[in-house]
Scaffold this active site. Sequence first.
Site, mmCIF file in Angstrom:
data_model
loop_
_atom_site.group_PDB
_atom_site.id
_atom_site.type_symbol
_atom_site.label_atom_id
_atom_site.label_comp_id
_atom_site.label_asym_id
_atom_site.label_seq_id
_atom_site.Cartn_x
_atom_site.Cartn_y
_atom_site.Cartn_z
ATOM 1 N N HIS A 28 0.878 -1.160 0.000
ATOM 2 C CA HIS A 28 0.000 0.000 0.000
ATOM 3 C C HIS A 28 0.924 1.221 0.000
ATOM 4 O O HIS A 28 1.803 1.318 -0.806
ATOM 5 C CB HIS A 28 -0.953 -0.023 1.194
ATOM 6 C CG HIS A 28 -1.947 -1.153 1.105
ATOM 7 N ND1 HIS A 28 -3.286 -0.957 1.006
ATOM 8 C CD2 HIS A 28 -1.755 -2.478 1.058
ATOM 9 C CE1 HIS A 28 -3.893 -2.125 0.924
ATOM 10 N NE2 HIS A 28 -2.970 -3.059 0.951
ATOM 11 N N HIS A 82 -8.406 -14.974 1.696
ATOM 12 C CA HIS A 82 -8.398 -13.510 1.529
ATOM 13 C C HIS A 82 -7.844 -13.246 0.128
ATOM 14 O O HIS A 82 -6.846 -13.867 -0.261
ATOM 15 C CB HIS A 82 -7.494 -12.949 2.628
ATOM 16 C CG HIS A 82 -7.201 -11.487 2.584
ATOM 17 N ND1 HIS A 82 -8.113 -10.536 2.208
ATOM 18 C CD2 HIS A 82 -6.065 -10.802 2.917
ATOM 19 C CE1 HIS A 82 -7.552 -9.343 2.299
ATOM 20 N NE2 HIS A 82 -6.316 -9.476 2.719
ATOM 21 N N GLU A 84 -6.533 -10.528 -1.409
ATOM 22 C CA GLU A 84 -5.539 -9.513 -1.781
ATOM 23 C C GLU A 84 -4.337 -10.164 -2.470
ATOM 24 O O GLU A 84 -3.990 -11.324 -2.198
ATOM 25 C CB GLU A 84 -5.121 -8.709 -0.550
ATOM 26 C CG GLU A 84 -6.196 -7.703 -0.175
ATOM 27 C CD GLU A 84 -5.635 -6.467 0.487
ATOM 28 O OE1 GLU A 84 -6.045 -5.364 0.097
ATOM 29 O OE2 GLU A 84 -4.817 -6.585 1.406
ATOM 30 N N ASP A 86 -1.247 -10.158 -2.200
ATOM 31 C CA ASP A 86 -0.111 -10.755 -1.486
ATOM 32 C C ASP A 86 -0.419 -12.183 -1.014
ATOM 33 O O ASP A 86 0.480 -12.882 -0.550
ATOM 34 C CB ASP A 86 0.362 -9.872 -0.317
ATOM 35 C CG ASP A 86 -0.738 -9.486 0.644
ATOM 36 O OD1 ASP A 86 -1.890 -9.338 0.210
ATOM 37 O OD2 ASP A 86 -0.449 -9.334 1.851
ATOM 38 N N HIS A 149 -8.700 -8.891 6.586
ATOM 39 C CA HIS A 149 -8.539 -7.477 6.510
ATOM 40 C C HIS A 149 -9.487 -6.801 5.512
ATOM 41 O O HIS A 149 -9.666 -5.589 5.564
ATOM 42 C CB HIS A 149 -7.046 -7.246 6.186
ATOM 43 C CG HIS A 149 -6.629 -6.070 5.454
ATOM 44 N ND1 HIS A 149 -5.922 -6.086 4.298
ATOM 45 C CD2 HIS A 149 -6.823 -4.778 5.758
ATOM 46 C CE1 HIS A 149 -5.668 -4.881 3.907
ATOM 47 N NE2 HIS A 149 -6.186 -4.069 4.750
ATOM 48 N N ASP A 168 -4.319 -12.814 7.187
ATOM 49 C CA ASP A 168 -3.730 -11.570 7.716
ATOM 50 C C ASP A 168 -3.786 -11.483 9.246
ATOM 51 O O ASP A 168 -2.938 -10.824 9.874
ATOM 52 C CB ASP A 168 -4.489 -10.356 7.172
ATOM 53 C CG ASP A 168 -3.948 -9.879 5.831
ATOM 54 O OD1 ASP A 168 -2.854 -10.312 5.430
ATOM 55 O OD2 ASP A 168 -4.638 -9.064 5.192
ATOM 56 N N TYR A 195 1.531 -4.227 13.780
ATOM 57 C CA TYR A 195 0.724 -4.793 12.694
ATOM 58 C C TYR A 195 -0.757 -4.723 13.071
ATOM 59 O O TYR A 195 -1.608 -4.302 12.286
ATOM 60 C CB TYR A 195 1.143 -6.251 12.449
ATOM 61 C CG TYR A 195 0.374 -6.929 11.347
ATOM 62 C CD1 TYR A 195 0.914 -7.067 10.074
ATOM 63 C CD2 TYR A 195 -0.906 -7.430 11.568
ATOM 64 C CE1 TYR A 195 0.197 -7.683 9.055
ATOM 65 C CE2 TYR A 195 -1.627 -8.031 10.564
ATOM 66 C CZ TYR A 195 -1.070 -8.162 9.308
ATOM 67 O OH TYR A 195 -1.784 -8.764 8.299
ATOM 68 N N HIS A 226 1.532 -13.882 7.296
ATOM 69 C CA HIS A 226 2.726 -13.027 7.309
ATOM 70 C C HIS A 226 3.473 -13.281 8.618
ATOM 71 O O HIS A 226 2.866 -13.289 9.698
ATOM 72 C CB HIS A 226 2.373 -11.532 7.311
ATOM 73 C CG HIS A 226 1.675 -11.045 6.083
ATOM 74 N ND1 HIS A 226 2.268 -10.992 4.842
ATOM 75 C CD2 HIS A 226 0.425 -10.553 5.916
ATOM 76 C CE1 HIS A 226 1.412 -10.490 3.968
ATOM 77 N NE2 HIS A 226 0.284 -10.217 4.589
HETATM 78 FE FE1 FEO Z 1 -4.706 -7.953 3.346
HETATM 79 FE FE2 FEO Z 1 -1.718 -9.548 3.642
HETATM 80 O O1 FEO Z 1 -3.138 -8.733 2.779
#
Ligand code: FEO
Length: 413
Positions: A28, A82, A84, A86, A149, A168, A195, A226
């Site tokens: 981002h 999720h 996204e 990543d 997220h 996430d 985080y 992550h």
């Molecule tokens: Fe919401 Fe790790 O992406």
Amino acid sequence: MQNELNAVKVADKTYWVGIVDDRKVPFHRLILEKGTTYNSYLMMTEKPTLIDTVDISFGREFVEKMSGLMDLDDLAYVVVNHVEPDHAGALPALLSKARNAVIVTTALGAELLKDMFRIRNREFLIVNDGDSLDIGGKTLQFLETPYLHTAETMVTYAVEDKVLYPCDQFSTHIAAHELFNDLAEEDYLNDFETYYKLIMGPHRPYVRKMLEKVADLEINMIAPSHGYILREDPQRFISLYDEMSALSTSGETKRVTIVYSTMTGNTRKLAQQLAEAIADQGMVVSEYNLKNADIKEVADSIRSSDGLLVGSSTRYADMVGDIEKLLQELTKTEVKNIPAAAFGSYGWSGEATLHIENYLEEAGFQVINERHLLGNHGYDMSLFPLRVKFIDEEGLERARQAGELFSEKVLTQ
Ligand code: FEO
């Protein structure tokens, strides 16, 4: 720990097949100074199943790695917690080789995947909250955790292993080569909490709902997407989320003061949106247009408040009206260390919000701005300082979101 798959074993027949990203990763509008990992988990059951993929930029590397571990035609399911990029970014590359894999995700997740990655002619298995899936030797249970997220998000629970795969949630942005938290070479708690504050905190009510759901599960390990896999004392991290998302227990109704100067009325519109969003969270809002208000009365209101929003239009790269006078007054008096932020509409450059922030910092407020929040909470741009060019529906929507975010800051003080 290596095994015959040449992959790190996480649980029974379950392997980490992710990527450690040592770069200062652009994410981002943040730069992740310590890098990150994209954790993906392969379950070699009778119906081999993958939990999430990796970042889009590692698609080819990921598929090569997976091809070295198994015949990808045998991959039965890919669970997408999720969407996204990543986590789901390597999905298209993987699907081109894993021709029989069924994609397991929420209804919204499926829609988004089709739109974002142009996935056509593939079978989806849409799961709802509480659904289970037998993958031949393991049972997966899916729990919807929206906005953690983004809206489509779910978590996966491996029932027999008692392992939670929350994507996430419970993550840390750190290039954790050791992978497991009990092997961590440095203290990562601060990174874990940061985080949370950046990515989960703005969605606090949804964190509370998620915690209620996972309270019913026996969890021996949390394997997020992550950073560290939390196999040592996973309950500690659930407790930390509980503490960080708890409302203040003072029991008193919180108060927020909003004060502004406006040239054309646009900054007033922002103030009204902010006030509505904050009042909707059950707080008392005192709103002042400095043109018609007494500075001393406003300063008194601020001193009895739990949060402060100061707005101004920009003229000749500066604030307008008596806002500066008020801010100077605040720097001379004792103010509580409460959350504060700047907002304003502008037509050319919008410097007023930056001047306001400087004064607020000098006066001792906790200034909510890009440095603390950045764009890393599901929005494309940071919400504070709230700077809106002229005014339109999109600007008013941002003001509403900013009001919600500010409320969370005040309510969790
Ligand atoms: Fe919401 Fe790790 O992406």
